[in-house]
Scaffold this active site. Structure first.
Site, mmCIF file in Angstrom:
data_model
loop_
_atom_site.group_PDB
_atom_site.id
_atom_site.type_symbol
_atom_site.label_atom_id
_atom_site.label_comp_id
_atom_site.label_asym_id
_atom_site.label_seq_id
_atom_site.Cartn_x
_atom_site.Cartn_y
_atom_site.Cartn_z
ATOM 1 N N LYS A 190 0.856 -1.183 0.000
ATOM 2 C CA LYS A 190 0.000 0.000 0.000
ATOM 3 C C LYS A 190 0.895 1.238 0.000
ATOM 4 C CE LYS A 190 -3.897 1.944 2.692
ATOM 5 N NZ LYS A 190 -4.800 1.671 3.836
ATOM 6 N N SER A 228 -9.517 1.812 2.621
ATOM 7 C CA SER A 228 -8.577 2.564 1.818
ATOM 8 C C SER A 228 -7.496 1.697 1.183
ATOM 9 C CB SER A 228 -7.908 3.637 2.685
ATOM 10 O OG SER A 228 -7.109 3.050 3.696
ATOM 11 N N SER A 239 -10.288 -0.487 6.840
ATOM 12 C CA SER A 239 -9.579 -0.372 5.570
ATOM 13 C C SER A 239 -8.849 -1.626 5.116
ATOM 14 C CB SER A 239 -8.589 0.804 5.626
ATOM 15 O OG SER A 239 -9.290 2.027 5.657
#
Length: 582
Positions: free
Chosen positions: A204, A276, A300
């Site tokens: 990420k 996210s 997330s």
């Protein structure tokens, strides 16, 4: 007795009305405020906080606030690097319940390996794109495939599906081929490090990577290039894994919209990948990385794992170091793997957990993995409302949930319920003893502003410099502005109530090793208490994956992973993957 102590004792002893009158008279004898903040300003602020003070008290407050302004300005002149922790550390465990150690990251753990006779190099290497790490590792360990070949295959898929899914910010081709070559050289020399050696993975894009852009998904940070690696990047490199991509995230870890567009769902490219950790969810589900690493503050990892149909492990708060990760909420941020199977999550978690001497929130807690533990040995609850049909008038007729009037919605609700009930059947076949439960009824959602306040503090410099003006399609700027006006007293009060929430959930979890639910049950509360959870597929509705969530006790990832693994191995869902057309 000193004058100060005498006054404190007096105010404690006299009735509140009398004490208020004494205080008001003292205030009234002082001069009016000097500075831009007037009594009228304080009066307006009281409306924001739901308080009401006397005029003389407001005059005194205004004087104090005017005095504070110079202090604020002085503090704002001090540059604070974004990765600076607050001088308070949250612990998810209550007094007397510190977890037992030691943590032994990287220690060999048991995992399934295909029998040598069944493992062959496919004619088309892309046929292994959706294989779990456990099988990919066997290919590499037995030298049927090199890390370089596997890396080139995944790099090609990243390039091919990026225009469709928008899941990568930076494809790290040069670094990946270098790391793959190093892995091949070590393996050829007989220095095999374990199941992650030579496996391509994606991070990420909030984890620092030395010399590689780390954009946090937001316009103000497009050109940000760290000069160091995050702890998880270091640990996975040490395990021999190959970093092939920095994967997308919603801007500053919110949603699936980033500065390059919206990350898409490989099951339905017209829809978003949720956030996210959108890029890790999308790329892993699409067979474009072997595994990925995401983060969760309030959903997330679980949410994009649900939408994209991957297995996401949200560890206990303070299990994995956040050193080198973008801070959003110091007391809620967590780091965890997003993979195609439960065992893959176990292997990745085993490599990255444990103290690093940098993130002081990380506990020296053991991870005792036993994939053979019988389910009959676990106390497992199931959230009644997720598995049982609602009575007529409370969830529609025929077992539908939510009272959906649209026939297609009713049908989908019925399919979801059927899938959840099938979970109970499969679990019982596996020997699990299940008990219906009601989750603690405590107002966890009322504490949600803890995240907003901490995020506003984390990005205060960006807000005051008007850097947030660069952010398109994001609600963060408004959130930061609004939470600038949350009183410190209310924030601290919320944290004290959070302790009560932890006690409530601690008492509940003392009765169970885990509870199973849909993807949303207890999500807000357990992100505040720090309990771990794992999400995995349990069926499909309208050709989209449906998720089962297993939530467990603090630092007991082993239990929830064992329960999830048993279910996963007994069902077909792990073998279903999206079909995409680039």
């Amino acid at each position: 007795m000193s004058e100060q102590k005498s006054r404190r004792s007096f105010l404690k002893a006299v009735p509140a009305v009398v004490a208020g009158a004494v205080t008001t008279n003292v205030f009234a004898q002082q001069q009016g405020p000097v500075g831009p903040i007037s009594r009228a300003t304080v009066d307006c602020a009281e409306a924001i906080t739901g308080l009401d003070f006397h005029s003389a008290e407001e005059e005194a407050i205004a004087r104090s606030l005017n005095g504070n302004l110079s202090t604020y300005q002085q503090l704002r002149q001090i540059e604070i690097p974004h990765d600076t922790e607050v001088s308070l550390t949250f612990r998810p465990y209550l007094p007397g319940e510190k977890p037992a150690g030691p943590a032994t990251p990287g220690r060999a753990v048991r995992y399934s390996k295909p029998a040598p006779a069944t493992l062959k190099r496919p004619a088309n290497l892309e046929d292994v794109a959706f294989w779990p790490v456990t099988k990919l590792a066997s290919l590499i360990e037995r030298r049927l495939v090199t890390s370089t070949e596997l890396t080139q295959m995944y790099l090609a898929r990243l390039d091919r599906y990026q225009p469709l899914l928008h899941f990568a910010v930076t494809i790290t081709k040069d670094l990946a081929l270098q790391q793959a070559a190093e892995a091949d050289k070590a393996i050829a020399a007989g220095k095999y490090k374990g199941p992650l050696h030579g496996i391509p993975w994606g991070a990420k894009d909030l984890f620092a990577t030395k010399g590689i852009a780390t954009t946090w998904g937001a316009e103000p940070y497009i050109n940000q290039v760290p000069d160091y690696d995050a702890t998880i990047v270091e640990r996975l490199r040490d395990a021999g894994a190959v970093l092939v991509a920095k994967l997308t995230m919603g801007a500053l870890a919110q949603g699936d919209q980033w500065f390059g567009g919206r990350t898409r769902n490989p099951w339905n490219p017209q829809a978003g990948a949720s956030g996210s950790s959108a890029g890790p969810g999308s790329a892993t589900a699409a067979g474009c990385v072997g595994f990925s690493i995401g983060t969760e503050t309030r959903g997330s990892i679980i949410s994009p794992s649900t939408v994209n149909g991957v297995v996401g492990l949200r560890p206990t708060y303070g299990r994995v170091s956040r050193y080198g990760a973008m801070e959003l909420s110091w007391t809620m941020d967590k780091v965890g793997p997003m993979c195609r199977t439960v065992e893959d999550c176990v292997l990745v978690f085993n490599a990255i957990y444990g103290p690093d001497g940098r993130d002081e929130s990380v506990a020296d807690a053991a991870f005792n993995w036993n994939p053979a533990a019988p389910l009959s040995g676990y106390r497992i609850g199931y959230v009644r409302s997720d598995f049982e049909a609602q009575p007529a008038g409370q969830g529609g007729r025929g077992g539908g949930r939510g009272g959906a009037a649209d026939p297609s919605q009713q049908q989908q609700a019925a399919e979801r319920l059927k899938n959840m009930q099938q979970v109970l059947t499969e679990m019982q076949k596996l020997g699990a003893k299940l008990e219906p439960v009601e989750l603690p009824d405590y107002p966890a959602n009322a504490l949600s502003f803890v995240l907003s306040v901490e995020s506003a503090a984390a990005f205060d410099d960006l807000l005051r410099s008007r850097g947030t003006d660069l952010m398109n399609n994001s609600s963060w700027p408004a959130t930061f502005r609004a939470n600038r006006f949350v009183p410190a007293v209310e924030y601290i009060r919320a944290q004290r109530i959070r302790t009560l929430l932890m006690r409530e959930w601690g008492a509940f979890m003392d009765k169970y090793d885990a509870f199973i639910s849909s993807n949303g049950a207890g999500l807000a509360a357990t992100n505040l208490t720090g309990h771990p959870a794992i999400a995995l597929k349990c069926g499909f509705v309208n050709n989209l994956p449906q998720t089962l969530m297993v939530t467990g006790g603090l630092y007991d990832e082993a239990a929830i992973c064992r329960i999830a693994l048993a279910y996963e191995q007994a069902t077909e869902w792990k073998d279903r993957h999206p079909t995409m057309k680039a």
